[in-house]
Scaffold this motif. Structure first.
Motif, mmCIF file in Angstrom:
data_model
loop_
_atom_site.group_PDB
_atom_site.id
_atom_site.type_symbol
_atom_site.label_atom_id
_atom_site.label_comp_id
_atom_site.label_asym_id
_atom_site.label_seq_id
_atom_site.Cartn_x
_atom_site.Cartn_y
_atom_site.Cartn_z
ATOM 1 N N VAL A 3 0.078 -15.999 37.288
ATOM 2 C CA VAL A 3 -0.577 -14.799 37.823
ATOM 3 C C VAL A 3 -1.314 -14.111 36.687
ATOM 4 O O VAL A 3 -0.690 -13.688 35.702
ATOM 5 C CB VAL A 3 0.452 -13.829 38.448
ATOM 6 N N ALA A 5 -5.635 -14.430 35.495
ATOM 7 C CA ALA A 5 -6.552 -15.465 34.994
ATOM 8 C C ALA A 5 -7.329 -14.949 33.786
ATOM 9 O O ALA A 5 -8.555 -14.982 33.745
ATOM 10 C CB ALA A 5 -7.480 -15.924 36.112
ATOM 11 N N VAL A 7 -7.054 -14.977 29.220
ATOM 12 C CA VAL A 7 -6.902 -16.082 28.260
ATOM 13 C C VAL A 7 -5.468 -16.598 28.195
ATOM 14 O O VAL A 7 -5.248 -17.793 27.980
ATOM 15 C CB VAL A 7 -7.392 -15.723 26.837
ATOM 16 N N GLY A 9 -3.312 -16.758 30.717
ATOM 17 C CA GLY A 9 -3.146 -17.608 31.891
ATOM 18 C C GLY A 9 -3.899 -18.920 31.740
ATOM 19 O O GLY A 9 -3.371 -20.001 32.058
ATOM 20 N N GLY A 29 -6.154 -14.934 39.896
ATOM 21 C CA GLY A 29 -6.675 -13.766 39.185
ATOM 22 C C GLY A 29 -7.382 -12.819 40.138
ATOM 23 O O GLY A 29 -8.017 -13.262 41.109
ATOM 24 N N ASP A 30 -7.281 -11.529 39.876
ATOM 25 C CA ASP A 30 -7.908 -10.578 40.802
ATOM 26 C C ASP A 30 -9.354 -10.247 40.446
ATOM 27 O O ASP A 30 -10.047 -9.579 41.212
ATOM 28 C CB ASP A 30 -7.055 -9.304 40.930
ATOM 29 N N GLU A 31 -9.824 -10.705 39.301
ATOM 30 C CA GLU A 31 -11.249 -10.494 38.985
ATOM 31 C C GLU A 31 -12.070 -11.578 39.687
ATOM 32 O O GLU A 31 -11.543 -12.648 40.013
ATOM 33 C CB GLU A 31 -11.476 -10.555 37.480
ATOM 34 N N ARG A 38 -12.390 -11.613 26.320
ATOM 35 C CA ARG A 38 -12.751 -10.189 26.310
ATOM 36 C C ARG A 38 -13.353 -9.699 24.989
ATOM 37 O O ARG A 38 -14.141 -8.749 25.008
ATOM 38 C CB ARG A 38 -11.529 -9.325 26.656
ATOM 39 N N PRO A 39 -12.989 -10.270 23.821
ATOM 40 C CA PRO A 39 -13.532 -9.686 22.580
ATOM 41 C C PRO A 39 -15.056 -9.487 22.579
ATOM 42 O O PRO A 39 -15.524 -8.433 22.124
ATOM 43 C CB PRO A 39 -13.058 -10.672 21.502
ATOM 44 N N LYS A 43 -18.958 -6.378 21.939
ATOM 45 C CA LYS A 43 -19.771 -6.841 20.802
ATOM 46 C C LYS A 43 -20.949 -7.654 21.345
ATOM 47 O O LYS A 43 -21.867 -7.077 21.931
ATOM 48 C CB LYS A 43 -18.905 -7.662 19.837
ATOM 49 N N THR A 72 -8.297 -12.529 43.862
ATOM 50 C CA THR A 72 -7.084 -12.509 44.693
ATOM 51 C C THR A 72 -5.954 -11.847 43.909
ATOM 52 O O THR A 72 -5.657 -12.262 42.789
ATOM 53 C CB THR A 72 -6.652 -13.951 45.057
ATOM 54 N N ALA A 263 3.504 -13.702 29.286
ATOM 55 C CA ALA A 263 2.737 -13.952 28.058
ATOM 56 C C ALA A 263 1.526 -13.033 27.990
ATOM 57 O O ALA A 263 1.040 -12.547 29.013
ATOM 58 C CB ALA A 263 2.270 -15.413 28.040
ATOM 59 N N GLY A 264 1.059 -12.805 26.763
ATOM 60 C CA GLY A 264 -0.171 -12.038 26.554
ATOM 61 C C GLY A 264 0.091 -10.533 26.467
ATOM 62 O O GLY A 264 1.204 -10.086 26.184
ATOM 63 N N HIS A 281 -3.667 -8.680 21.223
ATOM 64 C CA HIS A 281 -4.539 -9.509 20.396
ATOM 65 C C HIS A 281 -4.866 -10.799 21.143
ATOM 66 O O HIS A 281 -3.973 -11.440 21.703
ATOM 67 C CB HIS A 281 -3.868 -9.912 19.086
ATOM 68 N N ALA A 285 -2.312 -13.809 22.778
ATOM 69 C CA ALA A 285 -2.353 -14.134 24.209
ATOM 70 C C ALA A 285 -2.506 -15.643 24.400
ATOM 71 O O ALA A 285 -1.817 -16.250 25.219
ATOM 72 C CB ALA A 285 -3.492 -13.373 24.885
ATOM 73 N N TRP A 310 -8.769 -9.567 14.694
ATOM 74 C CA TRP A 310 -9.980 -9.238 13.946
ATOM 75 C C TRP A 310 -10.768 -8.208 14.740
ATOM 76 O O TRP A 310 -10.528 -7.995 15.920
ATOM 77 C CB TRP A 310 -10.826 -10.506 13.736
#
Ligand SMILES: Cc1cc2nc3c(=O)[nH]c(=O)nc-3n(C[C@H](O)[C@H](O)[C@H](O)COP(=O)(O)OP(=O)(O)OC[C@H]3O[C@@H](n4cnc5c(N)ncnc54)[C@H](O)[C@@H]3O)c2cc1C
Length: 396
Positions: A3, A5, A7, A9, A29-31, A38-39, A43, A72, A263-264, A281, A285, A310
């Motif tokens: 559950v 989605a 990095v 996952g 994943g709900d997105e 995401r980093p 940037k 979802t 995790a993450g 970080h 993750a 970083w």
């Protein structure tokens, strides 16, 4: 079943296959997007310089027989029956990984067409559309995301004001001395950086948001609230999974509830070096996702790698290995902090336990090897710039 989605996952799903697991892998994943990094959102993606940020090419999931369910949301867990509620339907699992990260912290009364938060690709796209020359951006909070967006916005020709409650940017993560270096970096780049400012409220005027502080009002046309991340552990807690500052897991990402792992960013991990910590970080993750996948397969694994993060701001990259706040007997600086070119080592019992560098990636990597090697090393060798750090600590 995985559950989240992000990095963590994605790393878990890929690791399950790499480890030879040939059962069903469901990544929910709900997105609306497949897993992405995401980093770059603060940037290169925000400035339009990153062509893509996907973790894997689109065909990866089908090629690896990973069922990816996007858009979802998982809304419930029955840990005894090993079932989760996915998009309204109960779905069974043998092993469940919670990799749900977190959301940007929202402050009461701060919303509107020109008010932003930054956690998702959609957030970054929406912000990017308003960061055009002539706009006046106010950033609330000089943590990593706030500082990175300030730097990116300056590169896009936007006027930037940063309001920070602490005495310097990044102070909580890096301390006041290095925070002071970043204050200089941002001011040199034209940022109106105001520290020691308490924000009380935001109101809306025709010209845009107005920020009310204990030192007067600040008008802008775009506002970014960069007040950190919150994680939502409600579903897991309600199902009896122990949570505190995140989902509590052991060194191998196991929650203690049979068949449930985490995790993450959402996981408060019992790290063999640092004790219970929940870090936000990218590297952790990815690594925790991989370790959790192996634990889901019944392997006896631990995540014991030092933390690594970083941040890129303008031409400057700060890198950290270990935990910046870890207890040390001695601190050694190689280079000059006031010139934004240094590596700071933390030593305990004559061994490197933390490495923090600005503008010195090669020496940070060499320092990381010293930390991982755990061999005794002298402070003089670390300090002396004529000593090749790759040879420091080596007996001749
Ligand atoms: C703007 C920004 C810049 C960053 N820059 C850096 C950097 O330079 N260096 C660095 O080390 N780290 C950086 N980070 C931190 C790094 O991106 C995170 O540590 C990492 O993304 C955590 O990954 P994750 O998979 O644990 O969680 P996330 O990336 O948050 O992914 C979790 C996913 O789960 C989804 N989800 C949540 N609940 C549910 C549910 N109930 N059902 C289904 N799906 C759900 C979420 O929507 C999300 O898509 C940055 C973060 C941000 C936001």
């Amino acid at each position: 079943m995985i559950v989240g989605a992000g990095v963590a996952g994605a790393s878990a799903a890929a690791t399950l296959r790499a480890e030879g697991f040939d059962g069903e892998v469901l990544l929910v994943g709900d997105e609306p997007d497949a897993p992405y990094e995401r980093p770059p959102l603060s940037k290169a993606w925000l400035s339009g310089q990153a062509p893509s940020i996907e973790v894997h090419p689109p065909e990866f999931y089908a090629d690896q027989s990973i069922e990816l369910l996007t858009g979802t949301r998982v809304t419930g867990l029955d840990a005894a029956a090993r079932r989760v509620v996915v998009g309204g339907s109960a779905v069974g699992y043998d092993a469940l990984l919670v990799a749900t990260g977190g959301q940007a912290r929202r402050l009461r009364g701060m919303a509107g067409e020109r008010v932003h938060h930054l956690r998702t690709r959609a957030d970054s796209d929406r912000l990017r559309a308003q960061l055009v020359p002539g706009e006046r951006l106010v950033v609330l909070g000089a943590g990593f995301v706030g500082c990175e967006v300030a730097a990116t916005a300056r590169s896009l020709g936007v006027d930037v004001t940063v309001l920070e409650m602490a005495g310097s940017p990044l102070e909580r993560a890096l301390g006041p001395e290095i925070g002071g270096v970043f204050a200089g970096i941002h001011r040199d780049a034209g940022v109106d950086l105001r520290c020691g400012v308490r924000v009380d409220a935001v109101s809306a005027a025709d010209s845009g948001p107005v920020v009310h502080t204990d030192r007067g009002t600040v008008e802008c046309s775009v506002l970014l609230v960069a007040a950190g991340m919150v994680r939502d552990t409600g579903i897991w807690e309600a199902a009896g999974v122990p949570c505190d500052d995140g989902v509590l897991v052991d060194a191998g990402c196991r929650t203690g509830v049979p068949g449930v792992f985490a995790a993450g960013d959402v996981a408060a991990h019992d790290h063999p070096r640092y004790g219970r910590t929940r870090v936000e970080h990218h590297d952790s993750a990815v690594r925790q996702g991989a370790i959790a996948a192996q634990a889901m397969l019944g392997r006896d694994v631990v995540h014991d790698q030092p933390h690594w993060f970083w941040s890129d701001q303008y031409v400057h990259t700060v890198q950290s290995c270990g935990a910046p706040g870890v207890a040390v007997d001695e601190t050694v600086v190689r280079g000059r902090i006031d010139e934004a070119s240094f590596v700071r080592f933390g030593l305990r019992d004559g061994r490197v336990v933390s490495v923090l560098g600005l503008g010195r990636p090669r020496e940070v990597m060499a320092g990381r090897k010293l930390l991982l090697g755990g061999h005794p090393v002298s402070a003089d060798q670390l300090r002396d710039e004529s000593v090749d750090l790759r040879r420091a600590g080596v007996r001749r």
